[in-house]
Scaffold this motif. Structure first.
Motif, PDB file in Angstrom:
ATOM      1  N   VAL A   1       0.831  -1.197   0.000  1.00 23.23           N
ATOM      2  CA  VAL A   1       0.000   0.000   0.000  1.00 23.23           C
ATOM      3  C   VAL A   1       0.875   1.261   0.000  1.00 23.23           C
ATOM      4  N   GLU A   2       2.001   1.180   0.685  1.00 25.33           N
ATOM      5  CA  GLU A   2       2.936   2.306   0.701  1.00 25.33           C
ATOM      6  C   GLU A   2       3.605   2.484  -0.655  1.00 25.33           C
ATOM      7  N   ALA A   3       4.027   1.372  -1.243  1.00 21.36           N
ATOM      8  CA  ALA A   3       4.694   1.424  -2.551  1.00 21.36           C
ATOM      9  C   ALA A   3       3.761   2.033  -3.592  1.00 21.36           C
ATOM     10  N   VAL A   4       2.480   1.676  -3.530  1.00 19.01           N
ATOM     11  CA  VAL A   4       1.506   2.222  -4.473  1.00 19.01           C
ATOM     12  C   VAL A   4       1.276   3.706  -4.191  1.00 19.01           C
ATOM     13  N   ASN A   5       0.990   4.046  -2.954  1.00 16.92           N
ATOM     14  CA  ASN A   5       0.711   5.447  -2.628  1.00 16.92           C
ATOM     15  C   ASN A   5       1.898   6.349  -2.941  1.00 16.92           C
ATOM     16  N   HIS A   6       3.085   5.910  -2.598  1.00 13.23           N
ATOM     17  CA  HIS A   6       4.266   6.728  -2.849  1.00 13.23           C
ATOM     18  C   HIS A   6       4.561   6.798  -4.346  1.00 13.23           C
ATOM     19  N   GLY A   7       4.303   5.690  -5.056  1.00 14.90           N
ATOM     20  CA  GLY A   7       4.529   5.668  -6.503  1.00 14.90           C
ATOM     21  C   GLY A   7       3.637   6.649  -7.242  1.00 14.90           C
TER      22      GLY A   7
END
Ligand code: ATP
Ligand code: PAU
Ligand code: K
Length: 279
Positions: free
Chosen positions: A178-184
């Motif tokens: 979820v972090e990788a997606v949001n930050h991406g």
């Protein structure tokens, strides 16, 4: 009261403005639909003496809305993209095809700051340019934060970016899906705006004031390196400029217009661009 409506593809924003004092009395947002219930979805029309509308929803939505409003409020103004307005020349080959929310944002930005880069961080992110002198160049359309997220089928669509997060946090490598997606997606939006702003200023040889609006403006603002102002009512500002009804509007004052910080020098913008190309 004046009822201002900003009808988007998913959300319809409304606000009530006092015609005498020019104060904003209330505001809200509801899902866009063909049938409104005045008094619950939108304010009671008994107190409304004029309506101004920006709509990018399907034609049927606008037609139904105008029909409903005209039955109860005589004075209904619908904004349209035109080849020219308020000193701005529309840059589209077919000017009427430019989304009217973009057109109104560009008009408001030009009225406030002279030339401008007007960015709307909504369902779509749109970036429009108006040069000092009023030539609108056209712009860019990319998916907004929520759309980008929903297009990834990773089970993360319901975990929104916390609008209060710090930019440093959002720009760091994610250590959970979820972090990788949001930050991406945050990185994608912020770097696109930074790059497009620098490229067009470089191309045109002018450092333009940068203005931000839309549901994700606040969080995107934190990631932008160049000076800019957030103006939540920018589209409404365009409606005020096109259809001035109050004394303040006739004098050219738009509600909630921010102080616009002067842009950095063109040399600095170009240096930043040259640096990013070396990497
Ligand atoms: N209640 C909400 N519902 C949907 N999106 C929201 C909400 N609150 C904030 N947002 C954020 O706002 C963004 C949409 O912004 P905005 O309301 O400016 O949309 P818009 O571009 O006007 O939408 P439309 O497609 O309806 O024109 C979404 O990407 C989302 O992250
Ligand atoms: C891009 C959106 C959806 C942003 O709200 C809207 O401005 C729109 O539907 N525009 C029409 C297409 C265009 O502006 O080229
Ligand atoms: K919008």
């Amino acid at each position: 009261m004046i009822l201002d409506l900003d009808i988007g593809n998913t959300l319809t924003k409304w606000r009530l403005k006092d015609a005498d004092s020019s104060e904003i009395r209330s505001r809200g947002a509801v899902w866009t639909r063909e049938e409104w219930r005045p008094g619950s979805d939108i304010p009671d029309l008994d107190i409304v003496e004029a309506v101004r509308i920006s709509s990018v929803a399907r034609r049927a939505v606008l037609e139904e809305t105008v029909a409903l409003l005209q039955r109860q409020v005589g004075n209904v103004h619908v904004a349209r993209s035109t080849p020219e307005a308020l000193g701005v020349a529309n840059g589209y080959e077919e000017p009427e095809r430019l989304g009217v929310d973009r057109w109104l944002g560009a008009l408001a930005g030009y009225q406030l700051a002279g030339g401008c880069c007007a960015v709307d961080c909504g369902s779509a992110i749109t970036i429009d340019f108006v040069l000092p002198g009023g030539r609108h160049l056209g712009g860019y359309i990319l998916p907004g934060l929520r759309l980008m997220k929903e297009s990834l089928k990773l089970g993360t669509r319901n975990v929104a970016i916390d609008p209060d997060s710090e930019a440093e946090e959002l720009l760091a490598p994610g250590r959970r899906t979820v972090e990788a997606v949001n930050h991406g997606i945050y990185m994608a939006a912020v770097s696109a705006i930074n790059r497009v702003y620098a490229e067009v200023c470089d191309m045109e040889g002018v450092a333009l004031p940068l203005l931000l609006t839309g549901g994700d403006a606040r969080v995107v603002s934190r990631g932008l390196q160049v000076p800019h102002a957030v103006w939540p009512d920018m589209v409404y500002g365009g409606l005020e400029a096109c259809f001035p009804l109050t004394a303040a509007e006739r004098a050219g004052r738009m509600s909630g217009a921010p102080r616009v910080p002067p842009p950095v020098s063109l040399e600095k913008i170009r240096a930043g661009l040259a640096f990013s190309m070396l990497l």
